[in-house]
Design a protein around this motif. Structure first.
Motif, PDB file in Angstrom:
ATOM      1  N   ILE A 177       0.866  -1.096  -0.057  1.00  0.00           N
ATOM      2  CA  ILE A 177       0.419   0.204   0.362  1.00  0.00           C
ATOM      3  C   ILE A 177       0.139   0.932  -0.321  1.00  0.00           C
ATOM      4  O   ILE A 177       1.502   1.340   0.483  1.00  0.00           O
ATOM      5  N   THR A 178       0.242   2.089  -1.282  1.00  0.00           N
ATOM      6  CA  THR A 178       1.230   3.531  -0.857  1.00  0.00           C
ATOM      7  C   THR A 178       0.714   3.879   0.630  1.00  0.00           C
ATOM      8  O   THR A 178       0.136   3.923   0.850  1.00  0.00           O
ATOM      9  N   ILE A 179       1.293   5.965   0.411  1.00  0.00           N
ATOM     10  CA  ILE A 179       1.604   6.029   1.379  1.00  0.00           C
ATOM     11  C   ILE A 179      -0.305   7.297   0.957  1.00  0.00           C
ATOM     12  O   ILE A 179      -0.758   7.921   1.746  1.00  0.00           O
ATOM     13  N   GLN A 180      -0.837   7.716  -0.367  1.00  0.00           N
ATOM     14  CA  GLN A 180      -2.312   8.358  -0.119  1.00  0.00           C
ATOM     15  C   GLN A 180      -2.578   6.925  -0.222  1.00  0.00           C
ATOM     16  O   GLN A 180      -4.172   7.007   0.195  1.00  0.00           O
ATOM     17  N   GLN A 181      -2.723   5.726   0.111  1.00  0.00           N
ATOM     18  CA  GLN A 181      -3.384   4.237   0.125  1.00  0.00           C
ATOM     19  C   GLN A 181      -3.671   4.418   1.838  1.00  0.00           C
ATOM     20  O   GLN A 181      -4.954   4.312   2.856  1.00  0.00           O
ATOM     21  N   VAL A 182      -2.164   4.914   2.952  1.00  0.00           N
ATOM     22  CA  VAL A 182      -2.960   5.131   3.870  1.00  0.00           C
ATOM     23  C   VAL A 182      -3.839   6.258   3.904  1.00  0.00           C
ATOM     24  O   VAL A 182      -4.055   6.140   5.298  1.00  0.00           O
ATOM     25  N   GLN A 183      -3.101   7.290   3.345  1.00  0.00           N
ATOM     26  CA  GLN A 183      -4.143   8.873   4.038  1.00  0.00           C
ATOM     27  C   GLN A 183      -5.319   7.765   3.325  1.00  0.00           C
ATOM     28  O   GLN A 183      -6.299   8.701   4.159  1.00  0.00           O
ATOM     29  N   GLN A 184      -6.060   7.144   2.862  1.00  0.00           N
ATOM     30  CA  GLN A 184      -7.348   6.821   3.153  1.00  0.00           C
ATOM     31  C   GLN A 184      -8.029   5.707   3.851  1.00  0.00           C
ATOM     32  O   GLN A 184      -9.174   5.724   4.719  1.00  0.00           O
ATOM     33  N   LEU A 185      -7.106   4.480   4.132  1.00  0.00           N
ATOM     34  CA  LEU A 185      -6.903   4.182   5.513  1.00  0.00           C
ATOM     35  C   LEU A 185      -7.298   4.424   6.504  1.00  0.00           C
ATOM     36  O   LEU A 185      -7.560   4.120   7.922  1.00  0.00           O
ATOM     37  N   VAL A 186      -6.732   5.379   6.874  1.00  0.00           N
ATOM     38  CA  VAL A 186      -6.365   6.323   8.177  1.00  0.00           C
ATOM     39  C   VAL A 186      -7.587   6.947   9.145  1.00  0.00           C
ATOM     40  O   VAL A 186      -7.866   7.166   9.297  1.00  0.00           O
ATOM     41  N   GLN A 187      -8.442   7.210   7.320  1.00  0.00           N
ATOM     42  CA  GLN A 187     -10.052   7.546   7.922  1.00  0.00           C
ATOM     43  C   GLN A 187     -10.577   6.801   8.393  1.00  0.00           C
ATOM     44  O   GLN A 187     -11.152   6.217   7.606  1.00  0.00           O
ATOM     45  N   PRO A 188     -11.308   6.884   9.386  1.00  0.00           N
ATOM     46  CA  PRO A 188     -12.164   6.112  10.419  1.00  0.00           C
ATOM     47  C   PRO A 188     -13.334   5.998   9.500  1.00  0.00           C
ATOM     48  O   PRO A 188     -13.489   6.701   9.139  1.00  0.00           O
ATOM     49  N   THR A 189     -14.044   4.794  10.013  1.00  0.00           N
ATOM     50  CA  THR A 189     -15.423   4.945   9.039  1.00  0.00           C
ATOM     51  C   THR A 189     -16.542   4.305  10.329  1.00  0.00           C
ATOM     52  O   THR A 189     -15.728   4.492  11.367  1.00  0.00           O
ATOM     53  N   ASP A 190     -17.762   4.625  10.072  1.00  0.00           N
ATOM     54  CA  ASP A 190     -18.372   5.149  11.036  1.00  0.00           C
ATOM     55  C   ASP A 190     -19.017   3.286  11.319  1.00  0.00           C
ATOM     56  O   ASP A 190     -18.883   2.681  10.917  1.00  0.00           O
ATOM     57  N   ALA A 191     -18.699   3.562  12.670  1.00  0.00           N
ATOM     58  CA  ALA A 191     -18.498   2.223  13.112  1.00  0.00           C
ATOM     59  C   ALA A 191     -19.930   1.560  13.420  1.00  0.00           C
ATOM     60  O   ALA A 191     -20.203   0.304  13.741  1.00  0.00           O
ATOM     61  N   ARG A 192     -21.003   2.954  12.657  1.00  0.00           N
ATOM     62  CA  ARG A 192     -22.618   1.737  12.911  1.00  0.00           C
ATOM     63  C   ARG A 192     -22.237   0.759  11.930  1.00  0.00           C
ATOM     64  O   ARG A 192     -23.136   0.115  11.759  1.00  0.00           O
ATOM     65  N   ASN A 193     -21.236   0.880  10.937  1.00  0.00           N
ATOM     66  CA  ASN A 193     -21.839   0.576   9.410  1.00  0.00           C
ATOM     67  C   ASN A 193     -21.091  -1.173   9.973  1.00  0.00           C
ATOM     68  O   ASN A 193     -19.926  -1.513  10.758  1.00  0.00           O
ATOM     69  N   PRO A 194     -21.852  -2.470   9.775  1.00  0.00           N
ATOM     70  CA  PRO A 194     -21.600  -3.797   9.778  1.00  0.00           C
ATOM     71  C   PRO A 194     -19.463  -3.612   9.222  1.00  0.00           C
ATOM     72  O   PRO A 194     -19.389  -3.542   8.448  1.00  0.00           O
TER      73      PRO A 194
END
Length: 296
Positions: A177-194
């Motif tokens: 994974i690139t730094i750009q993908q890390v930038q996306q992964l670091v974003q938290p997702t809504d814990a209410r989603n499965p």
């Protein structure tokens, strides 16, 4: 422990997209950077190394005895190899230890053979664990897309690219994974989603444009067996190792020993027993595919 689900039941578009202007800062990195220590394993010349094979078979024997309580056929008089052959990956109905859900590493799901250790050497219990694993194991260093050279910092990599003095690469693009993908992964997702939906969103970041996999959890006879044994070992392994060493006259080894030999033995047996399960069930079930269901 339900390993199966229909990925088409979930709509990835339900999750908010990551803003393109997002920048990775030190606080974000803290989400990923956890202390990662290499697991302890016994050196081949350690005094306890000579009992590893016997302890591994003993542990597998106890595991199969536990499993046999939910089977319709008697196994108590069978050897370990016969029991391994009969193991079809069914879920323990009356297990005396907790079975916990585990996620698959996206790279393992993409190429199970190449990334087998992502499955056999760790358990990913939640979305945070998946992200941390990707950061710790699959993160690419900054590299030049032209020549493939890697750099210790993004600044030095950018400087190299701006000078445009390199030639075309001879090797394929490095995997990770690139730094750009890390930038996306670091974003938290809504814990209410499965959690399945959150995992699939990670997949779309790691492998953009690729078809969604049929399952997010380990599945199939081999993977089910490994997951069950890993949970069994987490619940019973310490006592099994302790009782075994006591019976063999090793009275000076426990969790508090200064050279951590007990912990190293515990991990070594876990690894070897896991590898044994993969090999034995693969040999018995020639149609069983490593990695379970293929991408759909």
């Amino acid at each position: 422990m339900d390993h199966y689900y229909n990925s088409h039941l979930y709509d990835i578009s339900q999750l908010d997209p990551v803003p393109e202007s997002y920048n990775l800062d030190e606080n974000d990195v803290d989400i990923f950077e956890s202390t990662v220590q290499e697991p302890l394993v016994l050196e081949f010349d350690h005094p306890l190394a000579r009992v590893v094979d016997e302890l591994k078979l003993s542990a597998l024997n106890e595991f199969y005895l536990e499993k046999s309580r939910s089977e319709t056929f008697p196994q108590r008089n069978l050897g370990v190899e016969q029991r391994a052959g009969n193991f079809q990956g069914s879920i323990l109905g009356d297990a005396q230890f907790p079975l916990k859900r585990q996620f698959a590493c996206p790279f393992y799901r993409w190429d199970p053979v190449k990334h087998m250790s992502c499955f056999t050497r760790l358990s990913l219990r939640g979305i945070t664990g998946v992200k941390q694993h990707l950061w710790n194991t699959h993160r690419l260093p900054p590299y030049c897309p032209m020549c493939g050279k890697t750099f210790p910092t993004v600044t030095r990599c950018d400087s190299h690219i701006r000078h445009r003095k390199c030639g075309p690469r001879e090797s394929p693009t490095p995997e990770g994974i690139t730094i750009q993908q890390v930038q996306q992964l670091v974003q938290p997702t809504d814990a209410r989603n499965p959690e399945e939906l959150q995992w699939l969103y990670i997949w779309t970041i790691v492998f953009p444009g690729a078809d969604l996999p049929a399952v997010t959890y380990p599945s199939g006879a081999i993977e089910s067996a490994v997951c069950q044994f890993r949970d069994y070992w987490a619940y019973n392994g310490e006592k099994l190792v302790s009782d075994f060493l006591e019976a063999k006259g090793f009275h000076n080894y426990n969790l508090q020993d200064e050279d951590h030999s007990f912990a190293a033995l515990y991990t070594t047996v876990l690894y070897q027993a896991t590898d044994y399960l993969v090999e034995s069930i693969s040999h018995k079930n020639s149609n069983e595919t490593i990695g379970g269901l293929s991408r759909s």
